[in-house]
Design an enzyme around this catalytic site. Structure first.
Site, PDB file in Angstrom:
ATOM      1  N   SER A   7       0.865  -1.189   0.000  1.00 18.30           N
ATOM      2  CA  SER A   7       0.000   0.000   0.000  1.00 18.30           C
ATOM      3  C   SER A   7       0.896   1.231   0.000  1.00 18.30           C
ATOM      4  O   SER A   7       2.106   1.130   0.210  1.00 18.30           O
ATOM      5  CB  SER A   7      -0.893  -0.023   1.249  1.00 18.30           C
ATOM      6  OG  SER A   7      -0.100  -0.215   2.405  1.00 18.30           O
ATOM      7  N   THR A  40      -2.502  10.964   5.348  1.00 17.02           N
ATOM      8  CA  THR A  40      -2.196  11.390   6.716  1.00 17.02           C
ATOM      9  C   THR A  40      -3.098  12.539   7.167  1.00 17.02           C
ATOM     10  O   THR A  40      -3.788  13.180   6.355  1.00 17.02           O
ATOM     11  CB  THR A  40      -0.719  11.817   6.873  1.00 17.02           C
ATOM     12  OG1 THR A  40      -0.477  12.948   6.048  1.00 17.02           O
ATOM     13  CG2 THR A  40       0.230  10.694   6.506  1.00 17.02           C
ATOM     14  N   ALA A  43      -2.374  16.174  13.459  1.00 15.23           N
ATOM     15  CA  ALA A  43      -2.968  16.065  14.801  1.00 15.23           C
ATOM     16  C   ALA A  43      -3.529  17.411  15.250  1.00 15.23           C
ATOM     17  O   ALA A  43      -2.991  18.462  14.904  1.00 15.23           O
ATOM     18  CB  ALA A  43      -1.922  15.569  15.786  1.00 15.23           C
ATOM     19  N   ARG A  99      -2.512   8.424  17.895  1.00 15.82           N
ATOM     20  CA  ARG A  99      -2.622   9.468  18.915  1.00 15.82           C
ATOM     21  C   ARG A  99      -2.282  10.812  18.286  1.00 15.82           C
ATOM     22  O   ARG A  99      -2.961  11.796  18.500  1.00 15.82           O
ATOM     23  CB  ARG A  99      -1.647   9.175  20.071  1.00 15.82           C
ATOM     24  CG  ARG A  99      -1.764  10.192  21.187  1.00 15.82           C
ATOM     25  CD  ARG A  99      -0.591  10.160  22.129  1.00 15.82           C
ATOM     26  NE  ARG A  99       0.600  10.721  21.517  1.00 15.82           N
ATOM     27  CZ  ARG A  99       1.739  10.915  22.146  1.00 15.82           C
ATOM     28  NH1 ARG A  99       1.864  10.565  23.410  1.00 15.82           N
ATOM     29  NH2 ARG A  99       2.783  11.441  21.539  1.00 15.82           N
ATOM     30  N   GLY A 100      -1.185  10.845  17.491  1.00 12.24           N
ATOM     31  CA  GLY A 100      -0.694  12.111  16.955  1.00 12.24           C
ATOM     32  C   GLY A 100       0.185  12.798  17.982  1.00 12.24           C
ATOM     33  O   GLY A 100       0.361  12.309  19.106  1.00 12.24           O
ATOM     34  N   ALA A 115      -3.774   6.406  21.616  1.00 13.55           N
ATOM     35  CA  ALA A 115      -4.376   5.715  20.470  1.00 13.55           C
ATOM     36  C   ALA A 115      -5.300   4.576  20.917  1.00 13.55           C
ATOM     37  O   ALA A 115      -6.325   4.316  20.288  1.00 13.55           O
ATOM     38  CB  ALA A 115      -3.284   5.202  19.539  1.00 13.55           C
ATOM     39  N   LYS A 157      -3.604  -2.154  22.004  1.00 13.32           N
ATOM     40  CA  LYS A 157      -4.354  -1.586  20.874  1.00 13.32           C
ATOM     41  C   LYS A 157      -5.065  -2.709  20.098  1.00 13.32           C
ATOM     42  O   LYS A 157      -6.212  -2.549  19.670  1.00 13.32           O
ATOM     43  CB  LYS A 157      -3.422  -0.763  19.974  1.00 13.32           C
ATOM     44  CG  LYS A 157      -2.947   0.531  20.653  1.00 13.32           C
ATOM     45  CD  LYS A 157      -2.300   1.538  19.700  1.00 13.32           C
ATOM     46  CE  LYS A 157      -0.840   1.336  19.470  1.00 13.32           C
ATOM     47  NZ  LYS A 157      -0.189   2.470  18.759  1.00 13.32           N
ATOM     48  N   GLN A 168       6.536   2.189  12.188  1.00 10.48           N
ATOM     49  CA  GLN A 168       7.375   3.339  11.858  1.00 10.48           C
ATOM     50  C   GLN A 168       8.451   2.826  10.894  1.00 10.48           C
ATOM     51  O   GLN A 168       8.759   1.629  10.902  1.00 10.48           O
ATOM     52  CB  GLN A 168       8.017   3.870  13.159  1.00 10.48           C
ATOM     53  CG  GLN A 168       8.849   5.107  13.011  1.00 10.48           C
ATOM     54  CD  GLN A 168       8.031   6.238  12.391  1.00 10.48           C
ATOM     55  OE1 GLN A 168       7.928   6.297  11.156  1.00 10.48           O
ATOM     56  NE2 GLN A 168       7.467   7.104  13.201  1.00 10.48           N
ATOM     57  N   HIS A 261       4.088  -1.150   3.548  1.00 12.80           N
ATOM     58  CA  HIS A 261       3.361   0.129   3.403  1.00 12.80           C
ATOM     59  C   HIS A 261       4.409   1.186   3.060  1.00 12.80           C
ATOM     60  O   HIS A 261       5.282   1.486   3.890  1.00 12.80           O
ATOM     61  CB  HIS A 261       2.657   0.461   4.718  1.00 12.80           C
ATOM     62  CG  HIS A 261       1.830   1.707   4.683  1.00 12.80           C
ATOM     63  ND1 HIS A 261       0.654   1.814   3.981  1.00 12.80           N
ATOM     64  CD2 HIS A 261       2.012   2.923   5.272  1.00 12.80           C
ATOM     65  CE1 HIS A 261       0.132   3.027   4.143  1.00 12.80           C
ATOM     66  NE2 HIS A 261       0.951   3.720   4.909  1.00 12.80           N
TER      67      HIS A 261
END
Ligand code: FAD
Length: 283
Positions: A7, A40, A43, A99-100, A115, A157, A168, A261
């Protein structure tokens, strides 16, 4: 060896011209038949209007799913509920829940500080409508109390209702494999909760290093040194970057990574070249 899914991630552009360019990039990358595109979100709602606009535009452009990112820090439940209802109304059925980080100057974590709280809220509000991805950190989130606590946060989560996680970016395959095995040891069913590898192509030295430092991602010494040696030679950086990232993906694929990704930076290249040379394209 099974072929991983793939993706692409976009960020919202600022101008009409930028949107048009992004649509062209989307059309070209979409020919590779990715599983979805994500967009994206700033936040605290800093890109709310732009993210929504681009999600709506891309969603109307093809049948490939679009997954908006959504963040919770500093927001009220009512604002988030509104976003969820809007996305549902335009047939969005997956999202990346984060969460941002608080925009500078903004104080207060809001009603959903982490999150895990956002994932729980999405499930409460929208039931099983959305496939929810969350963030994972093979090299530990920079604010985590400990590595162990950060891995437990990811498990929490999943338990709160997240389907899968996107990491990440990282350039050390071992960090991904370690996290995967740690989740396995904690009883996470990785067939059900996929650990998607976040891949950042290398096209530029200074902005990559700045970004990596800000989000706690490690750039191994052999990469930093080579990038420093190439100086302003962008072609050499691109070729070296392609080789390094291609090798990273090959190792991950040989280890059975379920999906890649790509943090596309809104570019066709080197994303298209990577997908094609790895034999991932479904077209
Ligand atoms: P969380 O999972 O909530 O974790 C944040 C930190 O809090 C971690 O250190 C965790 O260990 C710790 N923690 C969790 N629960 C507790 C608790 N109860 N008590 C104390 N500590 C706790 N940012 C954006 O603004 N927009 C985006 O679109 C965006 N997209 C991203 C996509 C991906 C794939 C990734 C990996 C990151 C993205 N980010 C984005 C960045 C992300 O918002 C930041 O990394 C942020 O700092 C953490 O978000 P999170 O969802 O991982 O938070």
């Amino acid at each position: 060896m099974t072929k991983p899914q793939f993706s692409f991630e976009f960020f919202p552009t600022k101008t009409d011209e930028g949107v048009e360019k992004l649509c062209n990039t989307f059309d070209t990358l979409n020919e590779l038949a990715p599983s979805y595109f994500s967009v994206t979100y700033g936040a605290g709602g800093t890109t709310r209007k732009r993210t929504l606009g681009i999600v709506e535009t891309l969603q109307a452009r093809s049948n490939t799913p679009i997954a908006p990112h959504i963040s919770c820090i500093g927001d009220d439940k009512s604002e988030i509920a509104e976003l969820l209802d809007f996305y549902k109304s335009i047939d969005i059925n997956r999202m990346v829940a984060l969460r941002g980080d608080l925009p500078s100057g903004q104080v207060g974590m809001g009603e959903l500080p982490f999150a895990v709280d956002l994932v729980r809220f999405i499930r409460e509000h929208s039931g099983d409508h959305f496939h929810i991805e969350v963030a994972a950190y093979p090299e530990m989130h920079p604010q985590a109390k400990s590595f162990d606590a950060d891995i437990q946060n990811l498990v929490n989560k999943f338990e709160a209702g997240a389907n899968s996680a996107i990491t990440q970016f990282f350039y050390n395959a071992e960090s991904y494999l370690y996290l995967r095995d740690a989740l396995n040891k904690r009883g996470v069913d990785l067939d059900q909760h996929k650990l998607v590898a976040g891949i950042m192509p290398i096209t530029n030295s200074s902005s990559l290093i700045r970004f990596a430092d800000s989000c706690g991602a490690d750039i191994p010494r052999f990469i930093r040194k080579q990038l420093a040696d190439y100086g302003d030679d962008r072609k050499a950086i691109r070729e070296f970057g392609f080789e390094v990232v291609h090798r990273l993906c090959e190792v991950l694929i040989s280890e059975g990574v379920p999906a890649l990704h790509f943090y596309s930076m809104n570019r066709v290249e080197p994303n298209k070249r990577l997908v094609e040379s790895l034999g991932l394209s479904n077209s």
